[in-house]
Design an enzyme around this catalytic site. Structure first.
Site, PDB file in Angstrom:
ATOM      1  N   ILE A  67     101.709 -43.024 -62.519  1.00 37.01           N
ATOM      2  CA  ILE A  67     102.172 -41.840 -61.407  1.00 37.01           C
ATOM      3  C   ILE A  67     101.821 -40.426 -62.226  1.00 37.01           C
ATOM      4  O   ILE A  67     102.395 -40.369 -63.414  1.00 37.01           O
ATOM      5  CB  ILE A  67     103.470 -41.784 -60.966  1.00 37.01           C
ATOM      6  CG1 ILE A  67     103.518 -43.048 -60.133  1.00 37.01           C
ATOM      7  CG2 ILE A  67     103.961 -40.603 -60.197  1.00 37.01           C
ATOM      8  CD1 ILE A  67     104.970 -43.449 -59.475  1.00 37.01           C
ATOM      9  N   THR A  71     101.897 -33.747 -67.707  1.00 36.16           N
ATOM     10  CA  THR A  71     100.966 -33.864 -68.671  1.00 36.16           C
ATOM     11  C   THR A  71      99.887 -34.648 -68.135  1.00 36.16           C
ATOM     12  O   THR A  71     100.037 -35.349 -67.157  1.00 36.16           O
ATOM     13  CB  THR A  71     101.367 -34.223 -69.941  1.00 36.16           C
ATOM     14  OG1 THR A  71     101.503 -35.521 -69.945  1.00 36.16           O
ATOM     15  CG2 THR A  71     102.810 -33.434 -70.514  1.00 36.16           C
ATOM     16  N   HIS A  73      99.063 -37.368 -69.676  1.00 34.22           N
ATOM     17  CA  HIS A  73      99.580 -38.693 -70.169  1.00 34.22           C
ATOM     18  C   HIS A  73      99.024 -39.780 -69.225  1.00 34.22           C
ATOM     19  O   HIS A  73      98.329 -40.897 -69.795  1.00 34.22           O
ATOM     20  CB  HIS A  73     101.051 -38.882 -70.274  1.00 34.22           C
ATOM     21  CG  HIS A  73     101.462 -40.178 -70.953  1.00 34.22           C
ATOM     22  ND1 HIS A  73     101.078 -40.515 -72.487  1.00 34.22           N
ATOM     23  CD2 HIS A  73     101.964 -41.093 -70.735  1.00 34.22           C
ATOM     24  CE1 HIS A  73     101.670 -41.429 -72.683  1.00 34.22           C
ATOM     25  NE2 HIS A  73     102.359 -42.079 -71.740  1.00 34.22           N
TER      26      HIS A  73
END
Length: 141
Positions: A67, A71, A73
């Protein structure tokens, strides 16, 4: 046939439901299942590597939900894990159904994509069954 389902505990509200669907789908297909939970999506390839090394495991299924946060990530993890899983399939010669949703999705979208777990099981099972037919000398038209 026996498959290993490796699922991330991170985003458990999503992944727990994905695992339940994947196990139910495997049972519908008369496939035995071993479920292993790992901390997050990033840890899935290593767990699958260990499981696919076993002779009693015919295929794997990777379950995770990436999800979007503040950022990139989720994007980094998605690309790294997808590549690792692709490499693992080549290395082991065993298929892996990709049931990792994301990156870039909201929690609401993740809930709608829980059905991807079914598709991941279907893909892994189809690859094993197709391979067994090919080894048996039968060919499609």
């Amino acid at each position: 046939m026996r498959i290993a389902i490796v699922a991330a505990r991170f985003n458990a509200e999503i992944t727990d439901r994905m695992v339940a669907r994947a196990v139910a789908r495997a049972k519908e297909l008369d496939v035995r299942v071993e479920v292993v939970r790992v901390p997050g999506t990033f840890e899935i390839p290593l767990a699958l590597h260990r499981l696919l090394a076993r002779k009693d495991i015919d295929a794997g299924v990777a379950i995770g939900a990436l999800i979007q946060g503040q950022t990139d990530h989720d994007d980094l993890i998605a690309h790294s894990v997808a590549r690792a899983l692709l490499d693992l399939q080549r290395e082991t010669g065993k298929p892996i159904g990709l049931g990792i949703t994301g990156p870039g999705m909201t929690h609401k979208v993740a809930l709608r994509r829980i059905v991807n777990a079914d598709r991941a099981v279907d893909a892994a099972v189809a690859m094993v069954r197709g391979e067994k037919r090919e080894r048996g000398g039968r060919r499609g038209a």
